[in-house]
Each structure stands twice: as structure tokens, then as C-alpha cells.
Design an enzyme around this catalytic site. Structure first.
Site, PDB file in Angstrom:
ATOM      1  N   HIS A 100       0.867  -1.182   0.000  1.00 53.68           N
ATOM      2  CA  HIS A 100       0.000   0.000   0.000  1.00 53.68           C
ATOM      3  C   HIS A 100       0.903   1.230   0.000  1.00 53.68           C
ATOM      4  O   HIS A 100       1.659   1.447   0.946  1.00 53.68           O
ATOM      5  CB  HIS A 100      -0.901   0.012   1.238  1.00 53.68           C
ATOM      6  CG  HIS A 100      -1.813  -1.172   1.305  1.00 53.68           C
ATOM      7  ND1 HIS A 100      -3.103  -1.153   0.799  1.00 53.68           N
ATOM      8  CD2 HIS A 100      -1.621  -2.417   1.802  1.00 53.68           C
ATOM      9  CE1 HIS A 100      -3.654  -2.345   0.988  1.00 53.68           C
ATOM     10  NE2 HIS A 100      -2.777  -3.125   1.592  1.00 53.68           N
ATOM     11  N   LEU A 101       0.817   2.024  -1.066  1.00 48.11           N
ATOM     12  CA  LEU A 101       1.640   3.228  -1.177  1.00 48.11           C
ATOM     13  C   LEU A 101       0.873   4.495  -0.813  1.00 48.11           C
ATOM     14  O   LEU A 101       1.464   5.563  -0.702  1.00 48.11           O
ATOM     15  CB  LEU A 101       2.203   3.353  -2.598  1.00 48.11           C
ATOM     16  CG  LEU A 101       3.209   2.270  -3.009  1.00 48.11           C
ATOM     17  CD1 LEU A 101       3.642   2.465  -4.456  1.00 48.11           C
ATOM     18  CD2 LEU A 101       4.413   2.244  -2.078  1.00 48.11           C
ATOM     19  N   ARG A 102      -0.450   4.362  -0.623  1.00 50.42           N
ATOM     20  CA  ARG A 102      -1.295   5.534  -0.350  1.00 50.42           C
ATOM     21  C   ARG A 102      -1.195   6.519  -1.522  1.00 50.42           C
ATOM     22  O   ARG A 102      -0.902   6.155  -2.648  1.00 50.42           O
ATOM     23  CB  ARG A 102      -0.940   6.173   1.007  1.00 50.42           C
ATOM     24  CG  ARG A 102      -0.931   5.189   2.182  1.00 50.42           C
ATOM     25  CD  ARG A 102      -2.244   4.451   2.358  1.00 50.42           C
ATOM     26  NE  ARG A 102      -2.285   3.693   3.614  1.00 50.42           N
ATOM     27  CZ  ARG A 102      -2.938   2.563   3.780  1.00 50.42           C
ATOM     28  NH1 ARG A 102      -3.592   2.019   2.760  1.00 50.42           N
ATOM     29  NH2 ARG A 102      -2.946   1.954   4.943  1.00 50.42           N
ATOM     30  N   HIS A 119      -8.252 -10.736  -1.022  1.00 55.21           N
ATOM     31  CA  HIS A 119      -8.210 -10.553   0.433  1.00 55.21           C
ATOM     32  C   HIS A 119      -9.146 -11.607   1.009  1.00 55.21           C
ATOM     33  O   HIS A 119     -10.367 -11.478   0.915  1.00 55.21           O
ATOM     34  CB  HIS A 119      -8.657  -9.145   0.843  1.00 55.21           C
ATOM     35  CG  HIS A 119      -8.611  -8.925   2.327  1.00 55.21           C
ATOM     36  ND1 HIS A 119      -7.677  -8.099   2.923  1.00 55.21           N
ATOM     37  CD2 HIS A 119      -9.355  -9.444   3.344  1.00 55.21           C
ATOM     38  CE1 HIS A 119      -7.861  -8.128   4.241  1.00 55.21           C
ATOM     39  NE2 HIS A 119      -8.877  -8.926   4.509  1.00 55.21           N
ATOM     40  N   LEU A 165      -4.895  -6.436   9.280  1.00 56.20           N
ATOM     41  CA  LEU A 165      -5.873  -7.405   8.782  1.00 56.20           C
ATOM     42  C   LEU A 165      -5.302  -8.112   7.561  1.00 56.20           C
ATOM     43  O   LEU A 165      -4.755  -7.442   6.678  1.00 56.20           O
ATOM     44  CB  LEU A 165      -7.194  -6.699   8.416  1.00 56.20           C
ATOM     45  CG  LEU A 165      -7.986  -6.161   9.597  1.00 56.20           C
ATOM     46  CD1 LEU A 165      -9.167  -5.316   9.117  1.00 56.20           C
ATOM     47  CD2 LEU A 165      -8.489  -7.294  10.496  1.00 56.20           C
ATOM     48  N   ASP A 203       2.547  -6.319   2.371  1.00 59.57           N
ATOM     49  CA  ASP A 203       1.322  -5.679   2.854  1.00 59.57           C
ATOM     50  C   ASP A 203       1.658  -4.505   3.762  1.00 59.57           C
ATOM     51  O   ASP A 203       0.942  -4.218   4.717  1.00 59.57           O
ATOM     52  CB  ASP A 203       0.399  -6.676   3.570  1.00 59.57           C
ATOM     53  CG  ASP A 203      -1.008  -6.120   3.806  1.00 59.57           C
ATOM     54  OD1 ASP A 203      -1.392  -5.157   3.108  1.00 59.57           O
ATOM     55  OD2 ASP A 203      -1.719  -6.616   4.704  1.00 59.57           O
ATOM     56  N   HIS A 231      -0.242   4.073   8.335  1.00 58.55           N
ATOM     57  CA  HIS A 231      -1.249   4.983   8.879  1.00 58.55           C
ATOM     58  C   HIS A 231      -0.524   5.975   9.779  1.00 58.55           C
ATOM     59  O   HIS A 231       0.468   5.617  10.430  1.00 58.55           O
ATOM     60  CB  HIS A 231      -2.295   4.238   9.709  1.00 58.55           C
ATOM     61  CG  HIS A 231      -3.193   3.343   8.912  1.00 58.55           C
ATOM     62  ND1 HIS A 231      -4.241   3.827   8.152  1.00 58.55           N
ATOM     63  CD2 HIS A 231      -3.207   1.999   8.753  1.00 58.55           C
ATOM     64  CE1 HIS A 231      -4.861   2.806   7.563  1.00 58.55           C
ATOM     65  NE2 HIS A 231      -4.251   1.694   7.908  1.00 58.55           N
ATOM     66  N   ALA A 269      -6.208  -0.500  10.899  1.00 61.76           N
ATOM     67  CA  ALA A 269      -5.483  -1.757  10.680  1.00 61.76           C
ATOM     68  C   ALA A 269      -4.392  -1.559   9.644  1.00 61.76           C
ATOM     69  O   ALA A 269      -4.646  -1.034   8.562  1.00 61.76           O
ATOM     70  CB  ALA A 269      -6.455  -2.840  10.223  1.00 61.76           C
TER      71      ALA A 269
END
Length: 343
Positions: free
Chosen positions: A15-17, A136, A219, A247, A251, A263
Site C-alpha cells: 500500500h503506497l497511499r 483478500h 488485517l 502488505d 497509517h 489496521a
């Protein structure tokens, strides 16, 4: 062993946002990873080819000079995704997979699929054009215990998809249970799985015993030690069906250290170093290269990277935080030592 040289690894789930955070996440993952499968659960999610390709351009704009890092894009599946959109995405040459988020299963998954039967025409199109299906693997029924949601998903949903689409290449992502290890091991060669560094290194005791440690909350949730051992066994087995997917999911510190925290665990700052620790813990450093650098591209029918990196057994201290856009993220192993570093 105090040094190990391996083919440059890839990250098959990150996840790179977006926005201001991209500069920091891309900097971290592009240091040693050649490619990364980039998750599409943005706000709003990347549900069509144009959105995914625009995101690709934003990522590429942040790749540091001199880095050959290449993002591999993913389409976010919804109840409304069409087979034509799959064909268009495949033709783009940049989008290599589409992702099933059961609605409500994880961060920014509210637009996800409410019933997998709704996307059967899409899965048929994916099977025809050779696009990978990323999953997922958790049910979202509130009556199902959170520690059982992966197992129940495999039994009730994934097993049916695998039977109904035998030619579809499927990646069960960030597996956390012995159930998942056994399912993937016994399935056809078209079924594979990614495993995170934190699920190899930690179990639910690390998160819950002696105080709640919110930065371990992710998660699918960390499971008991017996599942952790099954994951280590799978990763270190040499089985080509298992490969690296961090993963890594950043945050902001205040979003994690909260009454209702988000999460996700951040490992992109030291991904390959943490995997080296995990493999060393089971005397399997000789299996790290296949897991990190060979099995993923082989499953995706992509060339392996041609250059190498060298890991040295040399301890270093992880900062308490890293910058994340206009805020900070607390990484896994914050304020503690990691045994390996990249030369």
C-alpha cells in the site's frame, strides 16, 4: 552466515497511499525492491483503467532519480466491474491484476464486492485474458470470529472459485493461517500466496500479551503461534507457490494510537531485512532468494530482476517514526534493532 547476495527482490503486495504520502512510501520501497504490486484501495478506489493509470503516473513521478523501480497496477473490483473493463485494463500493459476486497473486510474496502457471484462474468474475462486475481481472503460476517475469518473464507468462498475457474491464476494474499498454507499447497499450480514479514515474525501474543500494541494490529489479524510456525514452514520450504508480499500499510501515528485504531503495519522501511531475520530464525537463509526474488515473477510470468543486492548481518536501530506526508508513521520494530541491513 554474515553476508548474503540475492537477486533484487520484488514486493507482490504493498500500500503506497496517495497525495503527500506517496513521496515517502515510494522512497522506502524503491530502495531495494525492483517492482511492487500496488494496492488500489485509495479514496476513491482505482475501479477503472483510467484511474489506475493516473495513479501509476503519480507513483512514477515520486521514484527517486537512479532507481529503476516499477509499480505494477491493480484494478479494484466492485459489483459493477465489467468484463470490458478487464479487457481494457489488460490491454494497458500496466495493470497486471484485479483485486477482490469483500465489502468491509479492510481499510477502504466499502466499495468492494458484496457477493462473489456478482463478479463471475469478470472472473471469466480475467481467465480468458490471463489477468491475475488477487484475493483478500476474509469473510465479513460479524457473526464469524475475527480469528476464523480467513479459514471460513477459504472453506465457503475460495474453494468454490478455484473449482469454477480452474485456469484463473489466483493469489491468496497475506495468508495468516495453517489452513491457508494447506489449501494453497494442495491446490493446483494456478493458486499461490503472499506472506508478510510481520506474520512470519510475530503472533497475537506480541500484539495482546502484556499490553495492547496497536502497531501490530493489521488485517488479517495476527494469529496464534501454531499458525505463525506454519507460515514460516511454508516460506522456508522452497515451495514455488509462496512469495514475498509485505502488505506494508502506513497509517499516521495518531490514527493507530487511538480508541479505534486503523489496521495496518508499516514494514517498507526494512522489508527485506525483516524477511532475512525470519528466514534466519528457521535456518533457511538459503531459501530467501527464491521466496523474495524468483517465485513471484515466475508466477506472474514476468522476468526475474537481473541485478543483485547484498545483505549484511549488522545490527541497526530503527527510528521511532518515519515521515509520512505531513504526519509520521510508527514502523514495525520502532526504537528497536534489526539484525540485517542492505550493504
Amino acid at each position: 552466515m554474515t553476508t548474503i547476495t540475492i537477486t533484487r527482490p520484488d514486493d507482490w503486495h504493498i500500500h503506497l497511499r496517495d497525495g503527500a504520502q506517496l513521496k515517502d512510501t515510494v522512497r522506502d520501497i524503491s530502495r531495494y525492491m525492483g517492482r511492487a504490486i500496488v494496492m488500489p484501495n485509495l479514496v476513491p478506489p482505482a475501479i477503472d483503467t483510467e484511474t489506475a493509470l493516473a495513479y501509476y503516473d503519480r507513483i512514477k513521478a515520486q521514484v527517486p532519480a537512479g532507481s529503476q523501480f516499477e509499480p505494477l497496477m491493480v484494478l479494484y473490483l466492485t459489483d459493477k466491474t465489467s468484463p470490458d473493463e478487464i479487457r481494457k485494463a489488460k490491454a494497458s500493459g500496466k495493470i497486471v491484476a484485479a483485486k477482490l476486497y469483500p465489502a468491509g473486510a479492510t481499510t477502504n474496502s466499502d466499495s468492494g464486492v458484496t457477493d462473489v457471484k456478482n463478479i463471475y462474468p469478470v472472473l471469466q474475462a480475467m481467465q480468458e485474458v490471463g489477468m491475475l486475481f488477487l484475493v483478500h481472503g476474509e469473510v465479513t460476517d460479524s457473526a464469524i470470529d475475527i480469528f476464523d475469518r480467513e479459514r471460513v473464507f477459504i472453506e465457503n468462498i475460495l474453494s468454490k472459485i478455484v473449482a469454477d475457474f480452474p485456469a484463473l491464476k489466483i493469489v491468496l494474499e497475506h495468508i495468516t493461517t495453517k489452513d491457508a498454507v494447506d489449501f494453497v499447497t494442495q491446490a493446483s499450480d494456478n493458486v499461490a500466496a503472499t506472506i508478510t514479514a510481520h506474520h512470519l515474525l510475530y503472533n497475537r501474543n506480541h500484539m495482546l500479551a502484556g499490553g495492547i500494541r496497536p502497531h501490530f494490529y493489521c488485517l488479517p489479524i495476527l494469529k496464534r503461534n501454531t499458525h505463525q510456525q506454519a507460515l514460516l514452514g511454508a516460506a522456508a520450504s522452497g515451495n514455488k507457490k509462496f512469495f514475498l508480499g509485505t502488505d506494508s500499510a502506513p497509517h499516521a501515528k495518531d490514527k493507530k494510537e487511538a480508541a479505534c485504531g486503523c489496521a495496518g503495519s508499516y514494514t517498507a522501511h526494512a522489508a527485506i531485512e525483516l524477511y532475512a531475520e525470519a528466514f534466519e530464525s528457521v535456518n533457511a537463509l538459503d531459501k530467501l532468494e527464491a521466496f523474495a526474488s524468483f517465485n513471484g515473477p515466475d508466477f506472474y510470468n514476468l522476468p526475474r530482476n537481473s541485478d543483485t543486492i547484498t545483505l549484511v548481518k549488522k545490527s541497526w536501530d530503527v527510528p521511532a517514526t518515519y515521515p509520512l506526508g505531513d504526519t509520521n508513521v510508527v514502523p514495525i520494530r520502532a526504537g528497536e534493532a534489526i539484525d540485517w541491513q542492505v550493504e
